[in-house]
Structure formats: C-alpha cells, structure tokens
Design a protein around this motif. Structure first.
Motif, PDB file in Angstrom:
ATOM      1  N   TYR A 134       0.829  -1.215   0.000  1.00  0.00           N
ATOM      2  CA  TYR A 134       0.000   0.000   0.000  1.00  0.00           C
ATOM      3  C   TYR A 134       0.860   1.260   0.000  1.00  0.00           C
ATOM      4  O   TYR A 134       0.521   2.246  -0.649  1.00  0.00           O
ATOM      5  CB  TYR A 134      -0.948  -0.001   1.201  1.00  0.00           C
ATOM      6  CG  TYR A 134      -2.021  -1.041   1.046  1.00  0.00           C
ATOM      7  CD1 TYR A 134      -3.043  -0.872   0.123  1.00  0.00           C
ATOM      8  CD2 TYR A 134      -1.997  -2.224   1.787  1.00  0.00           C
ATOM      9  CE1 TYR A 134      -4.016  -1.851  -0.063  1.00  0.00           C
ATOM     10  CE2 TYR A 134      -2.959  -3.200   1.615  1.00  0.00           C
ATOM     11  CZ  TYR A 134      -3.967  -3.009   0.689  1.00  0.00           C
ATOM     12  OH  TYR A 134      -4.923  -3.979   0.508  1.00  0.00           O
ATOM     13  N   ILE A 194       4.830   0.542   8.739  1.00  0.00           N
ATOM     14  CA  ILE A 194       5.140   0.260  10.148  1.00  0.00           C
ATOM     15  C   ILE A 194       5.524  -1.214  10.269  1.00  0.00           C
ATOM     16  O   ILE A 194       4.755  -2.102   9.896  1.00  0.00           O
ATOM     17  CB  ILE A 194       3.927   0.585  11.063  1.00  0.00           C
ATOM     18  CG1 ILE A 194       3.620   2.086  10.985  1.00  0.00           C
ATOM     19  CG2 ILE A 194       4.192   0.127  12.498  1.00  0.00           C
ATOM     20  CD1 ILE A 194       2.499   2.556  11.892  1.00  0.00           C
ATOM     21  N   TYR A 231      -6.757  -4.446   8.395  1.00  0.00           N
ATOM     22  CA  TYR A 231      -6.439  -5.879   8.365  1.00  0.00           C
ATOM     23  C   TYR A 231      -7.303  -6.631   7.363  1.00  0.00           C
ATOM     24  O   TYR A 231      -6.876  -7.624   6.808  1.00  0.00           O
ATOM     25  CB  TYR A 231      -6.611  -6.490   9.762  1.00  0.00           C
ATOM     26  CG  TYR A 231      -5.447  -6.179  10.682  1.00  0.00           C
ATOM     27  CD1 TYR A 231      -4.183  -6.701  10.431  1.00  0.00           C
ATOM     28  CD2 TYR A 231      -5.615  -5.361  11.798  1.00  0.00           C
ATOM     29  CE1 TYR A 231      -3.115  -6.420  11.262  1.00  0.00           C
ATOM     30  CE2 TYR A 231      -4.556  -5.078  12.639  1.00  0.00           C
ATOM     31  CZ  TYR A 231      -3.304  -5.612  12.366  1.00  0.00           C
ATOM     32  OH  TYR A 231      -2.250  -5.327  13.189  1.00  0.00           O
TER      33      TYR A 231
HETATM   34  C1  LIG Z   1       7.754  -7.489   9.389  1.00  0.00           C
HETATM   35  C2  LIG Z   1       6.412  -6.836   9.577  1.00  0.00           C
HETATM   36  C3  LIG Z   1       6.114  -6.200  10.762  1.00  0.00           C
HETATM   37  C4  LIG Z   1       4.897  -5.568  10.928  1.00  0.00           C
HETATM   38  N1  LIG Z   1       4.629  -4.927  12.094  1.00  0.00           N
HETATM   39  C5  LIG Z   1       3.440  -4.289  12.256  1.00  0.00           C
HETATM   40  C6  LIG Z   1       3.157  -3.584  13.461  1.00  0.00           C
HETATM   41  O1  LIG Z   1       3.961  -3.487  14.383  1.00  0.00           O
HETATM   42  N2  LIG Z   1       1.934  -2.992  13.579  1.00  0.00           N
HETATM   43  C7  LIG Z   1       0.999  -3.048  12.580  1.00  0.00           C
HETATM   44  O2  LIG Z   1      -0.078  -2.493  12.738  1.00  0.00           O
HETATM   45  N3  LIG Z   1       1.268  -3.666  11.402  1.00  0.00           N
HETATM   46  C8  LIG Z   1       2.454  -4.293  11.224  1.00  0.00           C
HETATM   47  N4  LIG Z   1       2.725  -4.947  10.054  1.00  0.00           N
HETATM   48  C9  LIG Z   1       1.748  -4.867   8.949  1.00  0.00           C
HETATM   49  C10 LIG Z   1       2.211  -3.833   7.913  1.00  0.00           C
HETATM   50  O3  LIG Z   1       2.468  -2.569   8.496  1.00  0.00           O
HETATM   51  C11 LIG Z   1       1.156  -3.683   6.822  1.00  0.00           C
HETATM   52  O4  LIG Z   1       1.012  -4.927   6.162  1.00  0.00           O
HETATM   53  C12 LIG Z   1       1.511  -2.618   5.800  1.00  0.00           C
HETATM   54  O5  LIG Z   1       0.501  -2.545   4.829  1.00  0.00           O
HETATM   55  C13 LIG Z   1       2.881  -2.893   5.160  1.00  0.00           C
HETATM   56  O6  LIG Z   1       3.209  -1.869   4.239  1.00  0.00           O
HETATM   57  P1  LIG Z   1       3.128  -2.143   2.664  1.00  0.00           P
HETATM   58  O7  LIG Z   1       1.668  -2.434   2.365  1.00  0.00           O
HETATM   59  O8  LIG Z   1       3.568  -0.866   2.038  1.00  0.00           O
HETATM   60  O9  LIG Z   1       4.021  -3.276   2.333  1.00  0.00           O
HETATM   61  C14 LIG Z   1       3.931  -5.586   9.882  1.00  0.00           C
HETATM   62  C15 LIG Z   1       4.242  -6.239   8.671  1.00  0.00           C
HETATM   63  C16 LIG Z   1       5.465  -6.856   8.519  1.00  0.00           C
HETATM   64  C17 LIG Z   1       5.770  -7.539   7.210  1.00  0.00           C
END
Ligand SMILES: Cc1cc2nc3c(=O)[nH]c(=O)nc-3n(C[C@H](O)[C@H](O)[C@H](O)COP(=O)(O)O)c2cc1C
Length: 208
Positions: A17, A96, A180
């Motif tokens: 995203y 995050i 989520y």
């Molecule tokens: C290694 C990892 C750690 C994450 N830690 C958190 C977290 O601490 N809190 C949260 O709300 N989401 C967490 N997430 C979910 C991601 O923030 C979420 O999937 C987000 O969309 C990732 O960014 P992207 O869509 O640009 O890849 C985590 C995801 C990954 C892969």
C-alpha cells in the motif's frame, strides 16, 4: 519548477500500500505540474550499507587529512545527502514494522543524518541544515496508530517527525493507510487517495 525525491522502503515489491500510494502521490503531483522532475530510490531493491567504524570515525573524529578509508566510507552518505538537498519535495513510503520503521529506512536515516552536513551543534543547541523542504510521509500498517490503544505504542510517526525535524525538515505531512481486512484496506485506500488529491493541490501552492 520543483524536484521530487520519491523513496520507498516497503519490503514488499507487490501488494504494498505504501508503494501504491507514493506512486499515486507523485503521479497526481506531476499531472498538476508536468515540468517537475523526480529522483526515485528504492531502499528495498537497492539496500544501503549500515554505517560502520570508518563512517563514524570519518564524521566525528577524522584524521587530518582524512584517510582514504574515511573518505570512501562517506561515499554513499555524500550521494544520499546530495540527493536529499537537491529535492524540494520529499515523498517517502514508510510502512510500520514492529511498531517502528523498516530497517532499510533506518539505514537511510543513519546515512543522511550527519553532523556538519545535515545538522550541526551551535552554542544555542542543534541546528538542522536541510531547509525549505516539503515532506510527505505515506505510512501503512495493520492497526490504526492514529487512535488508542495503538497511538501510545507508535514508535514510527513521532520518530520520523523527530528525526526529520532534527535535520531541519519541519514541514512534514503524514498520509496514513491501515487495515487488516480487504474491506478496511479498500476503504482506507479511498480515504488516502482523497488526502493525496487535496495535499498535492495545497502543496503546489506553497512549493518553490
Ligand atoms: C515485518 C512486519 C512487521 C509488521 N509490524 C506491524 C506492526 O507493528 N503494527 C501493525 O499495525 N502492522 C504491522 N505490520 C503490517 C504492515 O504494516 C502492513 O502490512 C503494511 O501494509 C505494510 O506496508 P506495505 O503495504 O507498504 O508493504 C507488519 C508487517 C510486517 C511484514
């Protein structure tokens, strides 16, 4: 004419995203002012080295004259700082991870936060040297960190604000995506797109 530094740090190269929204931000911006220019940096596909002994010695305690090793330790940092300084508008995609920023983004910060180049200590305290930038930080997470109970666990957004402020970047706007379920993710995507429409228009009014 403005120059944009577009940077992504999600470890996902598909389905991200933050990547989708930084791309849309830049596309929307360029529709309004097609003459503006962009430098793109992907911290995931082109990872940066961590700072090390030579880097720290070169910045804080260099030999006189600096050794060849000290000089070469700062090559990447010099390049990244030149790139940052050349930009008027910063568009950073920073998901995050584990309540904070991805390690790739922390490695970037460690390379660009540098005494003598992006900050300095004066008799009245630290002074940031990266002036006149507009920063847009696009975040993505599962949970909604803008509200409790997660707000007080957020070591991401306040941290980014602190470090950017420290080097002089005080005009920092966050665009947040979270969710989520696919429904929540789509709903928040639409909300983030609305923010992008508004902020790109407003940003152009104050851009250099
Ligand atoms: C290694 C990892 C750690 C994450 N830690 C958190 C977290 O601490 N809190 C949260 O709300 N989401 C967490 N997430 C979910 C991601 O923030 C979420 O999937 C987000 O969309 C990732 O960014 P992207 O869509 O640009 O890849 C985590 C995801 C990954 C892969």
């Amino acid at each position: 004419m403005a120059h944009i530094l577009h940077l992504d740090s999600s470890a996902r190269t598909t389905g991200s995203y933050s990547r989708q929204l930084t791309r849309e931000f830049v596309e929307t911006w360029l529709k309004l002012t097609p003459q503006d220019t962009v430098t793109y940096r992907d911290l995931n596909t082109t990872p940066l080295p961590f700072i090390d002994q030579q880097w720290i010695s070169a910045v804080f305690n260099p030999s006189t004259p600096p050794t060849a090793q000290e000089q070469s330790a700062l090559t990447v940092s010099d390049l990244l700082i030149d790139e940052l300084m050349a930009a008027d508008v910063l568009v950073f995609g920073v998901p995050i991870y584990n309540f904070s920023v991805p390690a790739s983004f922390k490695a970037y910060l460690d390379q660009v936060i540098r005494m003598g180049r992006t900050a300095r200590f004066t008799s009245s305290g630290p002074e940031g040297l990266v002036k006149g930038k507009q920063a847009y930080v696009i975040t993505a997470s599962g949970s909604d960190f803008s509200q409790e109970p997660f707000k007080s666990l957020d070591h991401h957004t306040p941290y980014i604000k602190t470090v950017l402020n420290f080097i002089g970047i005080t005009d920092v706007t966050f665009i947040r995506h979270h969710g989520y379920t696919p429904e929540a993710q789509q709903e928040n995507l639409a909300a983030a797109r609305k923010d992008i429409e508004t902020l790109t228009r407003e940003g152009q009014l104050t851009s250099v």
